[in-house]
Design a protein around this motif. Structure first.
Motif, short mmCIF file in Angstrom:
data_model
loop_
_atom_site.label_atom_id
_atom_site.label_comp_id
_atom_site.label_asym_id
_atom_site.label_seq_id
_atom_site.Cartn_x
_atom_site.Cartn_y
_atom_site.Cartn_z
N GLN A 51 15.07 0.23 -9.06
CA GLN A 51 16.18 0.77 -9.67
C GLN A 51 16.01 2.11 -8.47
N ALA A 52 16.68 2.61 -9.06
CA ALA A 52 17.26 3.58 -7.73
C ALA A 52 15.54 5.17 -7.57
N LEU A 53 15.53 5.31 -6.54
CA LEU A 53 14.64 5.85 -6.08
C LEU A 53 14.50 7.90 -6.52
N GLY A 54 16.11 7.80 -5.90
CA GLY A 54 16.56 9.31 -6.28
C GLY A 54 18.26 9.31 -5.36
N ASN A 55 18.68 9.75 -4.71
CA ASN A 55 19.39 9.60 -3.85
C ASN A 55 20.14 9.01 -2.43
N GLU A 56 19.62 7.91 -2.41
CA GLU A 56 19.16 6.98 -1.48
C GLU A 56 20.50 5.84 -1.44
N PHE A 57 20.79 4.71 -1.22
CA PHE A 57 21.55 3.79 -0.83
C PHE A 57 20.63 3.11 -1.85
N PHE A 58 21.82 2.34 -2.75
CA PHE A 58 20.96 1.55 -3.45
C PHE A 58 21.22 0.02 -3.73
N ILE A 59 20.65 -0.84 -3.59
CA ILE A 59 20.85 -2.52 -3.77
C ILE A 59 19.65 -2.69 -4.87
N GLN A 60 19.99 -3.27 -5.71
CA GLN A 60 19.01 -3.88 -7.33
C GLN A 60 19.56 -4.91 -6.55
N LYS A 61 17.97 -5.91 -6.70
CA LYS A 61 17.85 -6.92 -6.03
C LYS A 61 18.14 -8.01 -6.96
N VAL A 62 17.84 -9.15 -6.29
CA VAL A 62 17.83 -10.85 -7.15
C VAL A 62 16.82 -11.06 -6.88
N ASP A 63 15.84 -12.04 -7.13
CA ASP A 63 14.70 -12.74 -7.05
C ASP A 63 14.61 -13.86 -5.60
N LEU A 64 15.93 -13.44 -5.26
CA LEU A 64 16.04 -14.93 -4.16
C LEU A 64 14.34 -14.28 -3.14
N LEU A 65 15.01 -13.37 -2.93
CA LEU A 65 14.09 -12.72 -2.07
C LEU A 65 12.81 -12.73 -2.44
N MET A 66 12.32 -12.00 -3.52
CA MET A 66 10.93 -11.95 -3.79
C MET A 66 10.22 -13.96 -3.51
N PHE A 86 28.51 -13.79 -4.11
CA PHE A 86 27.79 -14.07 -5.28
C PHE A 86 26.47 -13.35 -5.18
N PHE A 87 25.97 -14.09 -6.24
CA PHE A 87 25.06 -12.71 -6.96
C PHE A 87 25.45 -11.71 -7.30
N PRO A 88 25.88 -11.80 -7.81
CA PRO A 88 26.13 -9.96 -8.54
C PRO A 88 25.04 -9.17 -9.38
N LEU A 89 25.59 -7.44 -9.13
CA LEU A 89 24.45 -6.87 -9.43
C LEU A 89 25.13 -5.83 -10.12
N PRO A 90 25.13 -4.67 -11.27
CA PRO A 90 24.98 -3.75 -12.17
C PRO A 90 26.19 -3.25 -11.33
N GLU A 91 26.46 -1.61 -12.15
CA GLU A 91 27.21 -0.73 -11.60
C GLU A 91 26.17 0.62 -10.85
N ALA A 92 25.00 -0.07 -11.55
CA ALA A 92 24.42 0.91 -10.26
C ALA A 92 24.17 0.98 -9.37
N SER A 93 24.19 -0.41 -8.78
CA SER A 93 23.80 -0.68 -7.55
C SER A 93 24.90 0.22 -6.35
N ASP A 94 24.86 0.33 -5.62
CA ASP A 94 26.01 0.72 -4.38
C ASP A 94 26.98 -0.67 -3.99
#
Length: 429
Positions: A51-66, A86-94
């Protein structure tokens, strides 16, 4: 500078963010896992997490890189403006897709670690790839995603500095056989002559005899013609020579033959020279070391470039062998039977070893066209595919690489067609 926050800075995150942000876009980056440092930063910043921390550019991660290692993934390719993702993200992601996880999947050749059906030559076939199955093989999607990401990022942070790169094009000339008749030795030449007579191939019989009595150049010795093109048009060519021991798999003439060495030395005066690995060099580091030392002894300089002569990459072992011998540039990443971008990119990139979870020093130079496809496509289709891919690469200011062999420009191939394709690629009139 772009500050990137992620709860855990993994080797995969460092690898793919550095490739896209630094190597492709020329944006300096810094990683942090400290929320206080990230919030206090008043410049461009991006968070990659849940989830975003503030007004930064936010990308919601998928698990692959973890994650570590590899496992079966369910991937659904969807439209994204004029491209795909591919690897779609919800609207909250930029961003609507996790382009960093998707880029890692393609660049690391994740799918080649998974169980798959090899072709008759032991290769990972294009038809097994996600790009082929989803019809984006001829698009450098990693570079397209990077530029889309840059444009969206600049809307948020217009003062962010980045660098533009230049479009480049180059050709690789592979030489499995430096000569077809010359310097083959008495027994091989005698058997070859009788074989041509048995098949009533009188043209080859005549050529062979004329080469033997030195009234005609060997048909495969076309290197001076290509060097003339380099001199006249200032184009980039990289020549790959094979220096294997003679075997059922590798049948070039001996590396000790003076004319063979002379050709390599002559070419090295005007162009880069690399090693076309023989059959056993692709399997054993001992054979690879022997071939590398042979070429270095001929050209009197370290070998920086290599290529797999069969394109049956065994990842990551073959690449690790190259790194062990300090050969830091590989040119085998492509499909010899299908035009397109095997790793989804037209940008040279560092290879990531999924088994060890490390970024290696080996730089992979992907190619998009191999002359093997000439016999499988019509001339019109060939030229259309090349033109389309050249345009795609120009639009992202990438590097277009094509592979030919010296045989392609001889009298025993459709050399006019191959020269026309070479000139199309280099835009020579």
């Amino acid at each position: 500078m772009l500050l990137i926050y992620t709860q855990k800075v993994t080797p995969r995150i460092i690898y793919v963010f550095k490739h896209i942000c630094t190597h492709v876009l020329g944006i300096p980056i810094k990683f942090t896992s400290k929320i206080e440092e990230f919030i206090a930063h008043d410049g461009a910043k991006l968070s990659y997490g849940r989830q975003a921390l503030g007004n930064e550019f936010f990308i919601q991660k998928v698990d692959l890189l973890m994650e570590q290692g590899f496992s079966e993934l369910e991937i659904k390719v969807q439209p994204w403006d004029d491209t795909i993702g591919f690897f779609p993200l919800p609207e909250a992601s930029d961003l609507p897709f996790d382009i960093f996880a998707a880029s890692f999947y393609l660049l690391s050749r994740y799918e080649e670690y998974l169980p798959h059906v090899k072709d008759e030559d032991g290769r990972f076939p294009a038809a097994e790839s996600l790009a082929y199955q989803e019809s984006f093989l001829q698009k450098p999607v990693v570079d397209i995603w990077a530029l889309k990401f840059r444009d969206i990022l600049l809307d948020r942070f217009p003062n962010l500095e980045f660098s533009d790169r230049k479009y480049k094009v180059g050709t690789i000339i592979e030489s499995n056989h430096t000569y077809i008749f010359k310097n083959k030795g008495f027994l091989r030449s005698f058997i070859g002559l009788w074989f041509d007579l048995f098949k009533l191939n009188l043209g080859k019989v005549g050529d062979r005899l004329q080469v033997w009595i030195r009234v005609k150049n060997d048909p495969l010795d076309i290197f001076e013609d290509l060097i003339d093109l380099i001199k006249e048009h200032k184009i980039y060519m990289l020549f790959m020579f094979q220096l294997s021991d003679f075997s059922i798999h590798d049948r070039n003439i001996s590396h000790n033959r003076i004319p063979h060495r002379a050709v390599i030395k002559s070419v090295a005066d005007y162009a880069k020279v690399g090693l076309l690995m023989g059959y056993y060099a692709m399997e054993e580091v001992k054979s690879l070391r022997k071939e590398k030392l042979r070429l270095e002894e001929i050209i009197h300089s370290p070998i920086e470039h290599a290529m797999n002569s069969q394109y049956n990459l065994r990842l990551p072992d073959q690449y690790n062998n190259l790194s062990e011998l300090e050969i830091n540039n590989d040119h085998s990443m492509g499909y010899p039977d299908n035009p397109g971008f095997r790793a989804g990119t037209c940008t040279p990139y560092l290879f990531y070893d999924i088994n060890m979870e490390i970024t290696t020093p080996l730089r992979v130079h992907p190619y998009a066209f191999h002359s093997n496809v000439v016999e499988k496509l019509t001339k019109t289709k060939l030229r259309e595919d090349i033109a389309r891919m050249l345009l795609e690469v120009k639009e992202v200011r990438g590097t277009f690489r094509a592979v030919f062999s010296n045989h392609d420009f001889s009298d025993y191939a459709d050399n006019k067609l191959h020269y026309s394709l070479l000139k199309q690629i280099h835009e020579i009139d």
